[in-house]
Design an enzyme around this catalytic site. Sequence first.
Site, short mmCIF file in Angstrom:
data_model
loop_
_atom_site.label_atom_id
_atom_site.label_comp_id
_atom_site.label_asym_id
_atom_site.label_seq_id
_atom_site.Cartn_x
_atom_site.Cartn_y
_atom_site.Cartn_z
N GLU A 114 -0.17 -4.53 -0.76
CA GLU A 114 -1.70 -4.46 -0.95
C GLU A 114 -2.36 -6.02 -0.96
O GLU A 114 -3.13 -6.35 -1.79
CB GLU A 114 -2.29 -3.70 -2.34
CG GLU A 114 -3.67 -3.16 -1.99
CD GLU A 114 -3.94 -2.15 -3.17
OE1 GLU A 114 -5.46 -2.03 -2.91
OE2 GLU A 114 -3.39 -1.73 -4.01
N TYR A 117 4.07 0.21 1.48
CA TYR A 117 2.83 0.50 0.90
C TYR A 117 2.48 2.03 1.34
O TYR A 117 1.87 2.36 2.31
CB TYR A 117 1.69 -0.39 1.02
CG TYR A 117 0.37 -0.02 0.34
CD1 TYR A 117 0.33 0.53 -0.97
CD2 TYR A 117 -0.85 -0.25 0.80
CE1 TYR A 117 -0.91 0.97 -1.69
CE2 TYR A 117 -2.10 -0.17 0.11
CZ TYR A 117 -1.96 0.55 -1.18
OH TYR A 117 -3.06 0.82 -1.77
N ASP A 172 -3.15 -4.26 -11.43
CA ASP A 172 -2.90 -2.89 -12.08
C ASP A 172 -1.46 -2.41 -11.79
O ASP A 172 -1.04 -1.41 -12.61
CB ASP A 172 -3.94 -1.96 -11.91
CG ASP A 172 -4.06 -1.72 -10.04
OD1 ASP A 172 -3.45 -2.33 -9.40
OD2 ASP A 172 -5.03 -1.01 -9.65
N ASP A 202 5.32 0.43 -3.24
CA ASP A 202 4.33 1.06 -3.88
C ASP A 202 4.29 2.60 -3.33
O ASP A 202 3.97 2.63 -2.06
CB ASP A 202 2.91 0.65 -3.96
CG ASP A 202 2.00 1.61 -4.39
OD1 ASP A 202 2.32 2.55 -5.13
OD2 ASP A 202 0.65 1.10 -4.55
#
Length: 264
Positions: A34, A112, A253, A153
């Site tokens: 990201e 991702y 986050d 992720d």
Amino acid sequence: MRITTWNVNSIKQRLPHLLAFLDEAKPDVVCLQELKCQDAAFPRDEVEAAGYAVETLGQKAYNGVALLVRAPLTMSELRRGLPGDAEDEQARYIEALISGAETRPVRVASIYLPNGNPVDSLKYPYKLAFLERLRLHARALMEDETAVVLAGDYNVIPEPADAADPEAWRSDALFLPETRAAFRVLLAEGYTDGLRACDPRDGLYTFWDYQAGCWQRNAGIRIDHLLLSPQAADRLVSASVQKHLRGLDKPSDHVPVTVELSAG
């Protein structure tokens, strides 16, 4: 060889945190997700000055993945993009063979995986199709018996123990039965969940939403994974979550997750 995965949620916003982490932890390989920038906008000079070679697959304002490799290790056999769909233009996969004079090679990918929400849109079938493409590629990668680490992720909560409040995620694309089943099928190709292999405890989270005081309440989920081929799993020494970075000012986050492999 220490291999870290970290969704930085904008490299521009998180660059100071990244540089501090590189200086503090000195990982050998870092898989970023990201980035939210095109290749030309990646802060290459700053990262190279920290001692890391850089390869990116960027995309304006969305997605974006990168591999950072600390000298004297080097990258070769670079692959940008996940095979299986020539029309997929989303920047979600980058892979390279990481080599060094004193360590056996490891093929590392930064991934991702799509979020998939809302589930009644085209985003969810795309997520499942991406997982299937990843499974087929993961199988192909093991053919030459080089150690493989698929890091990133995944936007997958594998088990109820990987969420502080599983019921809150019951209808979410990250936790739907079809999502979790696809993740298990990927593991069944012969891959090991690096963190779980070292630490089976509940309460290991890698993501805390910015909303509703999730960080303060430790209402997290575990969606960042490092999957190891048998050759990599045989070299697994340790795995850890760098949770403290979520408590920084203006954090991502997500937090980094790291595995350490022996030289082989």
